[in-house]
Design an enzyme around this catalytic site. Structure first.
Site, PDB file in Angstrom:
ATOM      1  N   PHE A 140      45.786  36.630  48.624  1.00  0.00           N
ATOM      2  CA  PHE A 140      45.534  35.846  47.692  1.00  0.00           C
ATOM      3  C   PHE A 140      46.179  34.726  47.865  1.00  0.00           C
ATOM      4  O   PHE A 140      48.127  34.777  47.663  1.00  0.00           O
ATOM      5  CB  PHE A 140      45.169  35.739  45.681  1.00  0.00           C
ATOM      6  N   ASP A 209      49.116  44.141  43.457  1.00  0.00           N
ATOM      7  CA  ASP A 209      48.425  43.439  42.810  1.00  0.00           C
ATOM      8  C   ASP A 209      46.780  43.851  42.674  1.00  0.00           C
ATOM      9  O   ASP A 209      46.131  44.047  43.170  1.00  0.00           O
ATOM     10  CB  ASP A 209      48.217  42.371  43.201  1.00  0.00           C
ATOM     11  N   TYR A 234      41.759  37.775  33.336  1.00  0.00           N
ATOM     12  CA  TYR A 234      40.417  36.864  32.704  1.00  0.00           C
ATOM     13  C   TYR A 234      39.283  37.117  33.522  1.00  0.00           C
ATOM     14  O   TYR A 234      38.349  36.557  33.614  1.00  0.00           O
ATOM     15  CB  TYR A 234      41.098  35.302  33.268  1.00  0.00           C
ATOM     16  N   LYS A 235      39.437  37.575  34.790  1.00  0.00           N
ATOM     17  CA  LYS A 235      38.658  37.780  35.563  1.00  0.00           C
ATOM     18  C   LYS A 235      37.208  39.941  34.768  1.00  0.00           C
ATOM     19  O   LYS A 235      36.765  38.915  34.000  1.00  0.00           O
ATOM     20  CB  LYS A 235      38.815  38.439  36.808  1.00  0.00           C
ATOM     21  N   ARG A 383      30.227  34.718  47.555  1.00  0.00           N
ATOM     22  CA  ARG A 383      30.698  35.942  46.848  1.00  0.00           C
ATOM     23  C   ARG A 383      30.148  35.947  45.247  1.00  0.00           C
ATOM     24  O   ARG A 383      30.083  35.173  45.022  1.00  0.00           O
ATOM     25  CB  ARG A 383      32.334  35.783  46.270  1.00  0.00           C
TER      26      ARG A 383
END
Length: 415
Positions: A140, A209, A234-235, A383
């Site tokens: 990312f 990560d 939060y995923k 996705r």
């Protein structure tokens, strides 16, 4: 065994695939966990790799925090309601989900802030004589931005590499390596055990990560000797929008952990208000400033959905779901219309699938309008995140069927 082998090769693909989905859902040991979430009606939610669904326990917990702990107790809640210890307490809930023993995970700040702390600390652990930092060039973008800032601070040189190139690029000058466990675009799962071992063999430190793997699959931080790791909550951990991130500092490194962001929360005597900084012991040294209590306690309530859940079962269902979805796509979509860029091999796949089509930008809004929520990544990727705690096989079949229908509609319009 392929789904087509299990269901036969009859002409009515939809009926066969729906029947297969029904059988798979009926035998799903994780199916009861779905009831722990508030899910939008008649929606297949496949965007948990960006924002997890709402656990049912969160609204009441937040209401109590606001009305009683903040409203009635006020500042006394720092002690009476345990606010002060919350970063470590919530870290203990996350620790088993990433394979960490107690005392090594703290929650607070954003993923970006924690990445910066972890990478600078890793460089400082490496000491003098090593002046290179390798960073995953496929990660990312923020990872790269922060790595650039870290090397400006430490005087090191940044070397962007793909994860597969890391073993051949390591050397006596390597101080630290920052890697993404799962590629956020393609869903490719990188070899955390093997790459960590290679980094250590070169005498360097590994920083991982875990944003797209924590809560989706077993990570094994302790077992694989990872030095430092960060991840958002939060995923797949369903902590809510902007929920605070976590930072893992291996117990063996905590005494030498040197944060570039020392704050009053990481002081050995935070209420002593001394001008000289003395770091706290243990993972508390990774804290910085006042924690975001509302988000932190919402996350604590959200983590209750993991009670009694086996991560091995989560991983097995994740792979079965993604296999089934790909089989449905293969049965419903004419050849050549979509390309999966997610590896087929289970050992190289996270819990999301990425499908390539030049029609992706036009297609995703149509899917969402039909109740299939995924996301689009420019220029041409669809996705779909499969969260095993609340996504079922019927969801996967419906998503593939709607995808095929809308692909046909958009294709005919484009033609």
């Amino acid at each position: 065994m392929a789904v087509s082998e299990r269901i036969g090769n009859g002409s009515d693909a939809a009926a066969e695939l729906r029947a297969a989905a029904h059988r798979l859902d009926a035998g799903d040991a994780l199916r009861p966990v779905r009831d722990r979430f508030t899910l939008p009606g008649d929606v297949v939610y496949l965007d948990g790799n960006s924002l997890g669904a709402l656990p049912k326990a969160v609204p009441d917990r937040l209401a109590h925090v606001v009305a009683h702990e903040w409203g009635a107790l006020g500042i006394c809640s720092w002690t009476e309601s345990g606010w002060w210890e919350a970063p470590e307490r919530v870290g203990e809930l996350i620790a088993p989900l990433v394979g960490a023993a107690p005392g090594q995970v703290v929650v607070g700040d954003s993923t970006s802030v924690n990445l910066f702390k972890a990478l600078v600390a890793a460089v400082r652990l490496a000491g003098d004589g090593r002046d290179e930092v390798l960073v995953d060039s496929s990660a990312f973008p923020t990872d790269g931005y922060l790595a650039e800032a870290a090397v400006r601070l430490t005087g090191h040189r940044l070397v962007p590499v793909l994860p597969a190139e890391v073993p051949g690029r390591l050397g006596p000058r390597t101080a630290a390596v920052l890697l993404n466990h799962v590629d956020y675009r393609t869903g490719r799962l990188h070899d955390l055990p093997g790459l960590t071992a290679a980094v250590h063999e070169a005498g360097a430190y590994a920083v991982w990560d875990l944003c797209h793997s924590a809560g989706a699959l077993p990570v094994g931080l302790d077992a694989h000797g990872v030095d430092l790791a960060v991840g958002c909550t939060y995923k797949y951990l369903n902590g809510g929008p902007g929920a605070p991130a976590f930072l893992y500092v291996r117990a063996a490194h905590q005494a030498a952990f040197d944060s570039p962001l020392p704050g009053w929360n990481s002081h050995a005597e935070p209420f002593g208000m001394r001008s000289a900084y003395t770091r706290a012991e243990g993972v508390t040294a990774a804290r910085v400033g006042t924690p975001d209590i509302l988000s932190l306690l919402a996350l604590e309530a959200a983590l209750g959905v993991w009670e009694g859940v086996d991560l091995a079962a989560v991983r097995a269902k994740s792979l079965a779901l993604t296999d089934f979805f790909l089989e449905c796509v293969d049965r419903y979509v004419p050849p050549g219309r979509l390309e999966s860029v997610t590896p087929a091999a289970h050992e190289e796949r996270g819990s999301q699938l990425a499908l390539r089509t030049p029609l992706a930008a036009a297609l995703m809004p149509r899917l969402i309008a039909r109740g299939v929520v995924g996301d689009f990544r420019p220029p041409d990727l669809l996705r779909f995140g499969f969260t095993p705690l609340y996504v079922g096989f019927a969801d996967a079949e419906r998503a593939a069927r709607v995808l095929a229908e809308e692909l046909g509609a958009v294709g005919s319009t484009a033609g």
